[in-house]
Design a protein around this motif. Structure first.
Motif, short mmCIF file in Angstrom:
data_model
loop_
_atom_site.label_atom_id
_atom_site.label_comp_id
_atom_site.label_asym_id
_atom_site.label_seq_id
_atom_site.Cartn_x
_atom_site.Cartn_y
_atom_site.Cartn_z
N UNK A 155 -20.40 16.61 20.02
CA UNK A 155 -19.43 15.96 19.12
C UNK A 155 -20.17 14.46 19.13
N UNK A 156 -19.93 13.53 18.20
CA UNK A 156 -20.41 12.25 18.09
C UNK A 156 -19.49 11.41 18.62
N UNK A 157 -19.93 10.19 18.73
CA UNK A 157 -19.12 8.91 18.97
C UNK A 157 -18.11 8.56 17.91
N UNK A 158 -16.98 8.01 18.30
CA UNK A 158 -16.09 7.52 17.27
C UNK A 158 -16.54 6.55 16.15
N UNK A 159 -17.62 5.86 16.81
CA UNK A 159 -18.25 4.89 15.49
C UNK A 159 -18.77 5.39 14.42
N UNK A 160 -19.48 6.59 14.78
CA UNK A 160 -19.95 7.36 13.65
C UNK A 160 -19.02 7.96 12.57
N UNK A 161 -17.72 8.26 12.92
CA UNK A 161 -16.77 8.93 12.13
C UNK A 161 -16.31 7.61 11.46
N UNK A 162 -16.17 6.48 12.09
CA UNK A 162 -15.67 5.40 11.57
C UNK A 162 -16.68 4.82 10.23
N UNK A 163 -17.86 4.92 10.54
CA UNK A 163 -18.73 4.53 9.56
C UNK A 163 -18.89 5.44 8.32
N UNK A 164 -18.38 6.52 8.56
CA UNK A 164 -18.50 7.39 7.45
C UNK A 164 -17.55 7.11 6.44
N UNK A 165 -16.40 6.75 6.90
CA UNK A 165 -15.13 6.56 5.96
C UNK A 165 -15.09 4.99 5.38
N UNK A 166 -15.64 4.08 6.20
CA UNK A 166 -15.53 2.67 5.71
C UNK A 166 -14.15 2.30 5.38
N UNK A 167 -12.93 2.38 6.03
CA UNK A 167 -11.71 2.08 5.45
C UNK A 167 -11.43 0.88 6.29
N UNK A 168 -10.67 -0.18 5.66
CA UNK A 168 -10.34 -1.09 6.42
C UNK A 168 -9.13 -0.81 7.22
N UNK A 169 -9.11 -1.61 8.52
CA UNK A 169 -7.90 -1.56 9.55
C UNK A 169 -6.48 -1.82 8.50
N UNK A 170 -5.65 -0.87 8.60
CA UNK A 170 -4.54 -1.05 7.70
C UNK A 170 -3.48 -1.46 8.87
N UNK A 171 -2.76 -2.50 8.61
CA UNK A 171 -1.82 -3.11 9.69
C UNK A 171 -0.58 -3.71 9.16
#
Length: 142
Positions: A1-17
């Motif tokens: 499986x991949x590192x989390x950074x790869x999954x985050x790069x696919x989505x490109x969503x802003x951090x919602x806070x």
């Protein structure tokens, strides 16, 4: 499986806070606007908690409280488990399973860079399985 950074790069969503002094109603609006199930709770640049749909249902709706009168700080999860961009998705899945949580903030050098969900992990797992099946089918056909 991949590192989390790869999954985050696919989505490109802003951090919602949201902030601790925001109302739960405001947090629900942000959840709906971004179509996510959890938000990080920030005081300035500091991660102080997470608020999820589950927090709302269990700590507001089921206790007959008002989301317009309840503050995020009153229902947020304070002891937040986090991962780094280098954390593998399998480790995330194991943590989520063991701790019975659905979201993990991603923190890099003290800065929140994203949020990973169980859906992200499952999508990655399914994609990996589909690739394996395609490779096996190709091998068998040749």
């Amino acid at each position: 499986m991949k590192p989390v950074s790869v999954l985050l790069a696919k989505r490109a969503l802003p951090v919602c806070s949201v902030q601790p002094d925001d109302t739960v109603f405001h947090a629900l609006q942000v959840l709906a606007e971004h179509e996510v199930g959890a938000l990080v709770v920030m005081e300035g640049d500091q991660l102080v908690g997470v608020i999820s749909e589950r927090d709302y249902t269990r700590k507001v709706a089921l206790q007959n409280k008002s989301s317009k009168d309840t503050l995020v700080r009153d229902i947020m999860t304070r002891d937040v488990l986090v991962v780094t961009p280098k954390t593998g998705t399998r480790a995330c899945m194991q943590t989520m399973r063991e701790k019975r949580i659905r979201h993990l903030p991603v923190v890099d050098a003290g800065k929140v860079t994203g949020m990973i969900s169980i859906r992200d992990i499952m999508d990655d797992l399914l994609e990996e399985h589909e690739q394996t099946i395609a490779q096996l089918e190709s091998y068998i056909a040749s």
